[in-house]
Design a protein around this motif. Structure first.
Motif, PDB file in Angstrom:
ATOM      1  N   GLU A 150    -106.590  61.900 -46.430  1.00  0.00           N
ATOM      2  CA  GLU A 150    -107.897  62.536 -46.645  1.00  0.00           C
ATOM      3  C   GLU A 150    -107.912  63.810 -45.938  1.00  0.00           C
ATOM      4  OE1 GLU A 150    -111.880  60.047 -47.492  1.00  0.00           O
ATOM      5  OE2 GLU A 150    -110.580  59.171 -45.686  1.00  0.00           O
ATOM      6  N   LEU A 151    -107.454  63.824 -44.794  1.00  0.00           N
ATOM      7  CA  LEU A 151    -107.771  65.256 -44.085  1.00  0.00           C
ATOM      8  C   LEU A 151    -107.105  66.237 -44.472  1.00  0.00           C
ATOM      9  CD1 LEU A 151    -108.666  66.153 -41.071  1.00  0.00           C
ATOM     10  CD2 LEU A 151    -106.455  65.740 -40.402  1.00  0.00           C
ATOM     11  N   VAL A 152    -105.719  66.111 -44.896  1.00  0.00           N
ATOM     12  CA  VAL A 152    -104.682  67.085 -45.457  1.00  0.00           C
ATOM     13  C   VAL A 152    -105.486  67.433 -46.926  1.00  0.00           C
ATOM     14  CG1 VAL A 152    -102.602  67.614 -46.655  1.00  0.00           C
ATOM     15  CG2 VAL A 152    -102.685  66.395 -44.474  1.00  0.00           C
ATOM     16  N   GLU A 153    -105.915  66.497 -47.859  1.00  0.00           N
ATOM     17  CA  GLU A 153    -106.608  66.847 -48.920  1.00  0.00           C
ATOM     18  C   GLU A 153    -107.885  67.702 -48.866  1.00  0.00           C
ATOM     19  OE1 GLU A 153    -108.730  64.471 -52.518  1.00  0.00           O
ATOM     20  OE2 GLU A 153    -107.625  63.130 -51.286  1.00  0.00           O
ATOM     21  N   GLN A 154    -108.674  67.384 -47.988  1.00  0.00           N
ATOM     22  CA  GLN A 154    -109.971  68.126 -47.689  1.00  0.00           C
ATOM     23  C   GLN A 154    -109.920  69.436 -47.339  1.00  0.00           C
ATOM     24  OE1 GLN A 154    -112.872  67.328 -48.865  1.00  0.00           O
ATOM     25  NE2 GLN A 154    -112.362  65.296 -49.715  1.00  0.00           N
ATOM     26  N   VAL A 187     -95.131  51.214 -20.540  1.00  0.00           N
ATOM     27  CA  VAL A 187     -96.220  51.640 -21.107  1.00  0.00           C
ATOM     28  C   VAL A 187     -96.552  50.667 -22.462  1.00  0.00           C
ATOM     29  CG1 VAL A 187     -97.704  53.533 -21.830  1.00  0.00           C
ATOM     30  CG2 VAL A 187     -96.131  53.572 -19.781  1.00  0.00           C
ATOM     31  N   THR A 188     -97.755  50.215 -22.686  1.00  0.00           N
ATOM     32  CA  THR A 188     -97.823  49.506 -24.104  1.00  0.00           C
ATOM     33  C   THR A 188     -97.794  50.878 -25.058  1.00  0.00           C
ATOM     34  OG1 THR A 188     -99.638  48.321 -22.819  1.00  0.00           O
ATOM     35  CG2 THR A 188     -99.770  48.614 -25.001  1.00  0.00           C
ATOM     36  N   GLN A 189     -97.091  50.510 -25.979  1.00  0.00           N
ATOM     37  CA  GLN A 189     -97.036  51.387 -27.267  1.00  0.00           C
ATOM     38  C   GLN A 189     -97.839  51.340 -28.021  1.00  0.00           C
ATOM     39  OE1 GLN A 189     -93.678  53.095 -27.653  1.00  0.00           O
ATOM     40  NE2 GLN A 189     -93.999  52.723 -25.384  1.00  0.00           N
ATOM     41  N   ILE A 190     -98.552  52.345 -28.537  1.00  0.00           N
ATOM     42  CA  ILE A 190     -99.563  52.629 -29.222  1.00  0.00           C
ATOM     43  C   ILE A 190     -99.140  52.872 -30.761  1.00  0.00           C
ATOM     44  CG2 ILE A 190    -102.021  53.882 -29.671  1.00  0.00           C
ATOM     45  CD1 ILE A 190    -102.091  54.623 -26.692  1.00  0.00           C
ATOM     46  N   GLU A 191     -99.651  52.005 -31.688  1.00  0.00           N
ATOM     47  CA  GLU A 191     -99.446  52.305 -33.059  1.00  0.00           C
ATOM     48  C   GLU A 191    -100.688  52.774 -34.064  1.00  0.00           C
ATOM     49  OE1 GLU A 191     -96.517  51.947 -33.928  1.00  0.00           O
ATOM     50  OE2 GLU A 191     -95.583  51.284 -32.217  1.00  0.00           O
ATOM     51  N   PRO A 192    -100.465  53.476 -34.989  1.00  0.00           N
ATOM     52  CA  PRO A 192    -101.516  53.754 -35.678  1.00  0.00           C
ATOM     53  C   PRO A 192    -102.097  52.583 -36.666  1.00  0.00           C
ATOM     54  CG  PRO A 192     -99.339  54.513 -36.791  1.00  0.00           C
ATOM     55  CD  PRO A 192     -99.223  53.936 -35.276  1.00  0.00           C
ATOM     56  N   SER A 193    -103.142  52.863 -37.098  1.00  0.00           N
ATOM     57  CA  SER A 193    -104.085  51.785 -37.976  1.00  0.00           C
ATOM     58  C   SER A 193    -103.829  52.236 -39.220  1.00  0.00           C
ATOM     59  CB  SER A 193    -105.245  51.652 -37.563  1.00  0.00           C
ATOM     60  OG  SER A 193    -106.141  52.640 -38.039  1.00  0.00           O
ATOM     61  N   GLU A 194    -104.051  51.404 -40.253  1.00  0.00           N
ATOM     62  CA  GLU A 194    -103.888  51.600 -41.646  1.00  0.00           C
ATOM     63  C   GLU A 194    -105.112  52.666 -42.014  1.00  0.00           C
ATOM     64  OE1 GLU A 194    -101.974  51.098 -44.382  1.00  0.00           O
ATOM     65  OE2 GLU A 194    -100.723  50.113 -42.831  1.00  0.00           O
ATOM     66  N   ALA A 195    -106.240  52.395 -41.407  1.00  0.00           N
ATOM     67  CA  ALA A 195    -107.448  53.293 -41.592  1.00  0.00           C
ATOM     68  C   ALA A 195    -107.092  54.813 -41.259  1.00  0.00           C
ATOM     69  CB  ALA A 195    -108.524  52.774 -40.922  1.00  0.00           C
ATOM     70  N   GLN A 196    -106.211  54.952 -40.050  1.00  0.00           N
ATOM     71  CA  GLN A 196    -105.869  56.137 -39.733  1.00  0.00           C
ATOM     72  C   GLN A 196    -104.774  56.785 -40.794  1.00  0.00           C
ATOM     73  OE1 GLN A 196    -104.475  55.122 -35.911  1.00  0.00           O
ATOM     74  NE2 GLN A 196    -106.597  55.771 -34.874  1.00  0.00           N
ATOM     75  N   PHE A 242     -96.724  63.244 -42.768  1.00  0.00           N
ATOM     76  CA  PHE A 242     -98.284  63.273 -42.392  1.00  0.00           C
ATOM     77  C   PHE A 242     -99.113  63.069 -43.654  1.00  0.00           C
ATOM     78  CE2 PHE A 242    -102.555  65.015 -41.044  1.00  0.00           C
ATOM     79  CZ  PHE A 242    -102.569  64.444 -39.749  1.00  0.00           C
ATOM     80  N   SER A 243     -98.936  64.054 -44.657  1.00  0.00           N
ATOM     81  CA  SER A 243     -99.734  63.894 -45.902  1.00  0.00           C
ATOM     82  C   SER A 243     -99.817  62.823 -46.562  1.00  0.00           C
ATOM     83  CB  SER A 243     -99.509  65.358 -46.471  1.00  0.00           C
ATOM     84  OG  SER A 243     -97.929  65.048 -47.138  1.00  0.00           O
ATOM     85  N   SER A 244     -98.853  61.943 -46.240  1.00  0.00           N
ATOM     86  CA  SER A 244     -98.845  60.649 -47.139  1.00  0.00           C
ATOM     87  C   SER A 244     -98.994  59.500 -46.165  1.00  0.00           C
ATOM     88  CB  SER A 244     -97.492  60.222 -47.473  1.00  0.00           C
ATOM     89  OG  SER A 244     -96.311  60.455 -46.603  1.00  0.00           O
ATOM     90  N   GLY A 245     -99.743  59.957 -45.146  1.00  0.00           N
ATOM     91  CA  GLY A 245    -100.228  58.666 -44.115  1.00  0.00           C
ATOM     92  C   GLY A 245     -99.140  58.135 -42.974  1.00  0.00           C
TER      93      GLY A 245
END
Length: 706
Positions: A40-44, A25-34, A97-100
């Motif tokens: 931002e999500l944790v901060e907000q 299965v093609t491995q899905i990787e996170p983006s820099e934007a995510q 997670f909080s550091s991205g």
């Protein structure tokens, strides 16, 4: 049963995986934007959310657990060894997670997707022979409640669980009278569709599941919306725009109806009900029905949406009392928009006996708290609003000589907070109506600021489990001021306010404030408790704020000094006693009570038999109980008993109206007037009782007034 409202992946419809089968299965990787979005999500959340939770070790551990559960809530995929491996990352998730750093979340998802594809491939390959080998005479049970399962010890235990799962799926189709030769094909298409979606997953899908596994720990109304979901937010939450007018939610493998939008196409058609589960969707009058069990919520929404005046057909499993889990009904709805004027308040007059005389009671039905903001901003003198319409109707009813008024808020899901405050002002001289507490803990008060004329006559307010938000503010204020008597069922309990926050990618819908009554009580979670309780057809375990995972708790703040218009606490016990006495001989009320009891009998079923004869016998027992309840009501009305529920009086009418579907242009208000609403009538009797208790000579005077 699991009651989480997820827009994530509902992929628990799995069966069997060969340990030797391996798929790349093609491995899905996170983006820099995510990564930026996660920070931002944790901060907000920490800054804005009312609960003031910090993303510490405890919350990050809960986040990881909830994420695993979001992917495999039915415990049909991961083994104990898998979960133990994932839990080793709990110590680092807090900082990651909080550091991205999204590596852990994407790793877990890739493992899930890898095995998922292998299993679904195997299901499709082996389904015909698997179905042919099924023996439906064997006495064995299957646990259908995922929360009651434990993580499987090994692959052998998982394979046995999946064997039973597929057998249960097949048996449900058999009991729904699906043609024997079509069952394997139906199931195969279901899994082929799921297999096709596996290849469509992208980084946005993964991040959305991972992010919402955190947001829903704060409360069920805080959600991360990916860019795609942000674009369709209003449509995803309420299909009122060129749709059917229903609020939907995910419930395990099913799409469940949470609420019907007042005056929308589904409301007018009349057959679709809260708690119904949509299992298939068809386009047009005769288009093929597409099985949607196991689909994502947004995909089902897209299928139900369509152009105005087009037709959609829904196959649903009824959520009504006594309905078997295999029962199906087909509902045909013509898509349309919800028009503001169709949500307008409407009036009617009940004439109720008081001894030998008659007392007139006015009824104002308010389906939503609406206001035409655009017309108001333009300066139109006759812009529509709930308060303006109700004010006019009150004047008309008083001109018609009514002796009291009922405000019917049943099924009113809320709307404009401004209108809830303004409407309360029609029934009090002046004063606050609601307190709003921000996450900063600052409290605002809103209400009627200037003294003015108001309706001073007797008042009853009707609510039920679907009365929410603005409805609860109005009903709570009327109760706190002792301005009227609240009757019905405990309300929904949504006492929170959300705001949209833009993020690097997508948006965050975050709960920022909370509603409180002037008594200091929150409307959150507990809702408004009626002074006199009526039988309810809604299961509180399935509908309402308290049915949602991680709902904010009920609490209190300081009360506001306010006037009390009547010593209602002194009369309510006697009114309740009169209601209880009247209920004994009321066939319609007893019918509702028995239906509620029947519904409760089936509400806590965690497992089902896989023996076809046992399942059929259980369904027949339920149907027999439902028939007995119906015949007791018919007997009390002097009507002939039915031999079966299929012989209902409505059968001939239903047959002539396309499977029981009302014409698209039928007038819902006219139909409503023709229906003998036992609860509304009983609310009228309570208002009459109040009049007679306060003024015993009222019955004598009533006839003279006419």
């Amino acid at each position: 049963m699991m009651r989480r409202t997820l827009t994530a992946l509902t992929l628990n419809c799995l069966f069997w995986l060969s340990a030797a089968t391996v798929h790349a299965v093609t491995q899905i990787e996170p983006s820099e934007a995510q990564a930026d979005t996660a920070r931002e999500l944790v901060e907000q959340l920490e800054k804005r959310h009312y609960a003031k939770l910090h993303y510490d070790e405890n919350l990050s551990t809960a986040h990881l657990e909830n994420y695993i559960d979001s992917l495999d809530g039915g415990k049909m995929f991961f083994t104990q060894a898998d979960v133990a491996e994932f839990r080793k990352y709990a110590a680092t998730t807090e900082n990651d997670f909080s550091s991205g750093n999204l590596g852990v979340g994407f790793m877990i998802f890739n493992r899930f997707a890898e095995r998922l594809e292998a299993r679904l491939t195997r299901v499709v390959e082996t389904l015909p022979e698997r179905y042919a080998a099924m023996d439906f005479t064997v006495d064995e049970d299957f646990v259908i409640n995922g929360e009651k399962r434990t993580w499987a010890m090994d692959s052998d235990e998982l394979e046995e669980r999946w064997r039973k799962h597929l057998k249960n799926q097949a048996l449900s189709l058999r009991l729904a009278d699906k043609d024997e030769e079509d069952i394997a094909s139906v199931l195969s298409k279901r899994y082929q569709r799921q297999l096709k979606r596996v290849a469509q997953y992208n980084a946005q899908d993964v991040f959305q599941v991972y992010a919402n596994a955190l947001t829903e720990l704060y409360d069920p109304h805080s959600n991360y919306l990916s860019p795609r979901r942000s674009e369709n937010f209003n449509i995803n939450m309420s299909l009122s725009l060129e749709g059917i007018g229903a609020v939907l939610q995910s419930d395990d493998d099913y799409t469940k109806v949470a609420r019907i939008v007042a005056a929308g196409p589904a409301d007018k058609q009349g057959d679709l009900k809260p708690s119904d589960r949509i299992v298939a969707v068809g386009q047009g009058e005769e288009g093929p029905m597409e099985d949607v069990i196991g689909w994502r919520l947004d995909e089902v929404v897209d299928l139900i949406r369509g152009p105005k005046d087009s037709t959609v057909r829904l196959s649903v499993m009824p959520g009504t009392p006594g309905a078997a889990t295999e029962e199906r009904k087909t509902i045909k709805i013509v898509r349309n928009t919800v028009k503001l004027e169709e949500q307008s308040a409407q009036k009617r007059v009940l004439e109720l006996p008081a001894g030998d005389d008659t007392i007139k009671v006015g009824v104002i039905d308010i389906p939503a708290f609406y206001i035409d903001f655009d017309a108001m901003r333009r300066g139109d003198d006759d812009y529509k609003s709930t308060t303006r319409d109700v004010g006019r109707l009150l004047e008309e009813l008083q001109t018609e000589g009514v002796d009291g008024v009922i405000i019917d808020l049943r099924n009113n899901g809320g709307g404009s907070l401004q209108e809830a405050n303004e409407l309360t002002g029609l029934f009090i001289e002046y004063g606050p109506t609601v307190q709003i507490r921000h996450s900063s803990r600052r409290v605002w008060r809103d209400g009627k600021r200037l003294r003015s004329a108001y309706y001073e006559g007797p008042l009853v307010v009707m609510i039920n489990r679907l009365s929410a938000s603005a409805s609860e503010i109005f009903a709570g204020a009327i109760q706190d001021y002792e301005r009227g008597i609240i009757v019905g069922d405990r309300s929904f309990g949504k006492g929170t306010v959300q705001t949209m926050v833009p993020l690097k990618e997508g948006q965050l819908k975050v709960t920022e404030s909370k509603f409180y009554r002037i008594s200091g009580d929150s409307t959150q979670h507990r809702g408004v408790v009626p002074d006199i309780t009526f039988p309810s057809m809604f299961n509180a375990e399935e509908i309402g704020e308290s049915s949602l995972d991680h709902a904010l708790a009920w609490d209190q703040i300081n009360p506001v000094r306010h006037r009390r218009y009547g010593d209602l606490d002194a009369v309510i016990p006697e009114l309740a006693a009169l209601f209880d006495e009247r209920k004994k001989d009321n066939a319609e009320l007893n019918y509702l009570v028995e239906q509620v009891s029947l519904a409760n009998d089936d509400s806590d079923v965690d497992s089902v038999s896989l023996n076809e004869a046992v399942r059929r016998a259980r369904r027949e027992t339920r149907m027999s109980k439902a028939l007995a309840i119906e015949n007791r009501r018919r007997s009390a009305r002097g009507e002939e008993p039915l031999a079966s529920l299929d012989d209902d009086d409505r059968g001939e009418e239903d047959e002539n109206s396309s499977d029981g579907l009302a014409a698209a242009d039928a007038d819902p208000d006219e139909n409503k007037d023709e229906v003998d609403d036992v609860l509304l009538t009983e609310a009228g009797h309570i208002l009459v009782d109040t009049l007679l208790m306060r003024e015993p000579s009222y019955a004598v005077n009533a006839k003279k007034k006419d």
